[in-house]
Design a protein around this motif. Structure first.
Motif, mmCIF file in Angstrom:
data_model
loop_
_atom_site.group_PDB
_atom_site.id
_atom_site.type_symbol
_atom_site.label_atom_id
_atom_site.label_comp_id
_atom_site.label_asym_id
_atom_site.label_seq_id
_atom_site.Cartn_x
_atom_site.Cartn_y
_atom_site.Cartn_z
ATOM 1 N N ASN A 166 0.860 -1.174 0.000
ATOM 2 C CA ASN A 166 0.000 0.000 0.000
ATOM 3 C C ASN A 166 0.901 1.230 0.000
ATOM 4 N N LEU A 167 0.901 1.980 -1.100
ATOM 5 C CA LEU A 167 1.801 3.125 -1.229
ATOM 6 C C LEU A 167 1.374 4.301 -0.354
ATOM 7 N N THR A 168 0.125 4.329 0.057
ATOM 8 C CA THR A 168 -0.351 5.409 0.916
ATOM 9 C C THR A 168 0.093 5.204 2.361
ATOM 10 N N THR A 169 -0.113 4.006 2.870
ATOM 11 C CA THR A 169 0.225 3.715 4.261
ATOM 12 C C THR A 169 1.625 3.142 4.419
ATOM 13 N N LYS A 170 2.244 2.727 3.284
ATOM 14 C CA LYS A 170 3.558 2.065 3.282
ATOM 15 C C LYS A 170 3.502 0.682 3.927
ATOM 16 N N ALA A 171 2.304 0.122 4.070
ATOM 17 C CA ALA A 171 2.158 -1.212 4.640
ATOM 18 C C ALA A 171 2.508 -2.269 3.607
ATOM 19 N N VAL A 172 3.129 -3.367 4.054
ATOM 20 C CA VAL A 172 3.468 -4.497 3.201
ATOM 21 C C VAL A 172 2.909 -5.755 3.856
ATOM 22 N N ASP A 173 1.906 -6.356 3.236
ATOM 23 C CA ASP A 173 1.242 -7.523 3.806
ATOM 24 C C ASP A 173 1.568 -8.762 2.975
ATOM 25 N N THR A 174 2.071 -9.802 3.634
ATOM 26 C CA THR A 174 2.384 -11.056 2.945
ATOM 27 C C THR A 174 1.105 -11.865 2.746
ATOM 28 N N LEU A 175 0.867 -12.272 1.491
ATOM 29 C CA LEU A 175 -0.334 -13.027 1.154
ATOM 30 C C LEU A 175 -0.047 -14.521 1.049
ATOM 31 N N PHE A 176 1.039 -14.899 0.321
ATOM 32 C CA PHE A 176 1.359 -16.316 0.103
ATOM 33 C C PHE A 176 2.868 -16.493 0.009
ATOM 34 N N ARG A 177 3.315 -17.713 0.260
ATOM 35 C CA ARG A 177 4.710 -18.097 0.098
ATOM 36 C C ARG A 177 4.890 -18.835 -1.236
ATOM 37 N N ASN A 178 6.122 -18.963 -1.680
ATOM 38 C CA ASN A 178 6.471 -19.765 -2.861
ATOM 39 C C ASN A 178 5.711 -19.320 -4.114
ATOM 40 N N ALA A 179 5.857 -18.070 -4.447
ATOM 41 C CA ALA A 179 5.162 -17.506 -5.606
ATOM 42 C C ALA A 179 6.041 -17.556 -6.855
ATOM 43 N N GLY A 180 5.401 -17.428 -8.009
ATOM 44 C CA GLY A 180 6.101 -17.316 -9.283
ATOM 45 C C GLY A 180 6.382 -15.862 -9.615
ATOM 46 N N ARG A 181 7.034 -15.647 -10.755
ATOM 47 C CA ARG A 181 7.497 -14.299 -11.069
ATOM 48 C C ARG A 181 6.495 -13.450 -11.844
ATOM 49 N N THR A 182 5.493 -14.055 -12.470
ATOM 50 C CA THR A 182 4.590 -13.284 -13.317
ATOM 51 C C THR A 182 3.389 -12.786 -12.532
ATOM 52 N N LEU A 183 3.201 -11.470 -12.553
ATOM 53 C CA LEU A 183 2.073 -10.800 -11.908
ATOM 54 C C LEU A 183 1.373 -9.949 -12.954
ATOM 55 N N GLN A 184 0.052 -9.953 -12.957
ATOM 56 C CA GLN A 184 -0.698 -9.266 -13.999
ATOM 57 C C GLN A 184 -1.927 -8.560 -13.427
ATOM 58 N N ARG A 185 -2.237 -7.400 -13.997
ATOM 59 C CA ARG A 185 -3.557 -6.797 -13.800
ATOM 60 C C ARG A 185 -4.432 -7.333 -14.920
ATOM 61 N N ILE A 186 -5.514 -8.019 -14.572
ATOM 62 C CA ILE A 186 -6.392 -8.600 -15.586
ATOM 63 C C ILE A 186 -7.202 -7.484 -16.227
ATOM 64 N N PRO A 187 -7.172 -7.369 -17.560
ATOM 65 C CA PRO A 187 -7.820 -6.233 -18.236
ATOM 66 C C PRO A 187 -9.310 -6.115 -17.907
ATOM 67 N N LYS A 188 -9.738 -4.875 -17.753
ATOM 68 C CA LYS A 188 -11.148 -4.543 -17.597
ATOM 69 C C LYS A 188 -11.818 -5.353 -16.487
ATOM 70 N N SER A 189 -11.136 -5.453 -15.353
ATOM 71 C CA SER A 189 -11.689 -6.215 -14.237
ATOM 72 C C SER A 189 -11.133 -5.671 -12.927
ATOM 73 N N ASP A 190 -11.672 -6.182 -11.832
ATOM 74 C CA ASP A 190 -11.173 -5.838 -10.497
ATOM 75 C C ASP A 190 -10.260 -6.933 -9.960
ATOM 76 N N TYR A 191 -9.623 -7.671 -10.877
ATOM 77 C CA TYR A 191 -8.788 -8.794 -10.490
ATOM 78 C C TYR A 191 -7.334 -8.571 -10.915
ATOM 79 N N MET A 192 -6.445 -9.190 -10.143
ATOM 80 C CA MET A 192 -5.068 -9.375 -10.558
ATOM 81 C C MET A 192 -4.807 -10.874 -10.561
#
Length: 288
Positions: A166-192
């Motif tokens: 969160n760039l506003t609060t500078k908070a960093v929350d861990t969601l999952f371990r052992n992730a891959g390198r590709t991250l995407q914003r899914i077009p025209k949606s509220d999903y990543m």
């Protein structure tokens, strides 16, 4: 277990950003009976060494990590003028994974410094000057959701953790371990989307609903594949060798061959990016 250890080792080696002779190509996307046809190939890096990690900042402009006389800097290519320029002022490190901020022309990128530290920096679009975005956070890869939220992977004990910044609060929350390198914003949606290493040592794609942070399984990536791109809000594309395969979340749960780039003398397709209007694709490749 051996497969998992091998894949984790592979991730760390790739995070070292070893210099490879890769090129960035752009193609026009045209629908066809077989799925899609890629036309009007253009090598926009045309450069010895490491040219990689493309991202469209508009329908006419692409940025990528480019080899600048042995230094990896942020390269910008204009599809209309066919002119390539360097974005950032010279630093002691190398700049990787450049992406545009959602509502400004400034660029964010991961800087790998000579001391081995990886940090996320902001590069002013007018001056090229840089400033650290999140202090002391070892960012490996990232993707913007909006001006406030960034989905990222960070280095943690020889693996990648998926975090929300969160760039506003500078908070960093861990969601999952052992992730891959590709991250995407899914077009025209509220999903990543993100990927996680499964029990067989392969990668599974998940969708992350950003309003509630709920995760949903999509598909296992083909064995050995790490990179993918969303063509639209339902179709995913991956590269393997010189071929492209598509997965349609509204169709059968399988990866279908849709295009071959053999005639272009291209091999080993890895990272990909789609233009905002969906009419062009950038591919990182090796040439025969």
């Amino acid at each position: 277990m051996k497969k998992i250890l091998f894949l984790l080792t592979l991730f760390i080696l790739q995070l070292s950003f070893a210099q490879q002779n890769t090129e960035v190509y752009i193609f026009d996307i045209s629908p066809s009976y077989s799925g899609m046809e890629l036309l009007n190939a253009r090598n926009v890096s045309n450069n010895e060494g490491y040219d990689n990690q493309p991202s469209f900042i508009s329908n006419e402009t692409l940025v990528f990590a480019g080899n600048n006389n042995g230094q990896t800097d942020i390269s910008e290519y204009n599809l209309n003028s066919k002119i390539k320029t360097w974005v950032n002022q010279e630093t002691e490190g190398g700049e990787y994974s450049p992406q545009k901020f959602p509502s400004s022309n400034d660029i964010a990128a991961v800087r790998l410094d000579k001391d081995g530290k990886q940090r996320l920096y902001k590069y002013d679009s007018e001056t090229g000057k840089s400033s650290e975005i999140i202090e002391d956070l070892e960012v490996a890869y990232f993707a913007f959701y909006n001006d406030e939220l960034i989905l990222a992977t960070v280095l943690a004990d020889d693996k990648l953790d998926l975090v929300m910044i969160n760039l506003t609060t500078k908070a960093v929350d861990t969601l999952f371990r052992n992730a891959g390198r590709t991250l995407q914003r899914i077009p025209k949606s509220d999903y990543m989307s993100y990927s996680l290493i499964n029990d067989e040592g392969n990668l599974d794609i998940y969708m992350l609903e950003m309003n509630i942070l709920g995760s949903y399984f999509v598909s296992e990536l083909p064995i050995g594949i790490q990179d993918y791109v969303w063509i639209n809000d339902t179709q995913i594309l991956v590269g393997s060798g010189n071929k492209l395969y598509m997965y349609d979340t509204l169709g059968e749960p399988e990866w279908n061959h849709v295009a071959s780039l053999e005639d272009y003398g291209i091999k080993n397709i890895t990272r990909m990016a789609i233009s905002p209007n969906g009419k062009k694709i950038a591919l990182v490749v090796e040439e025969n």
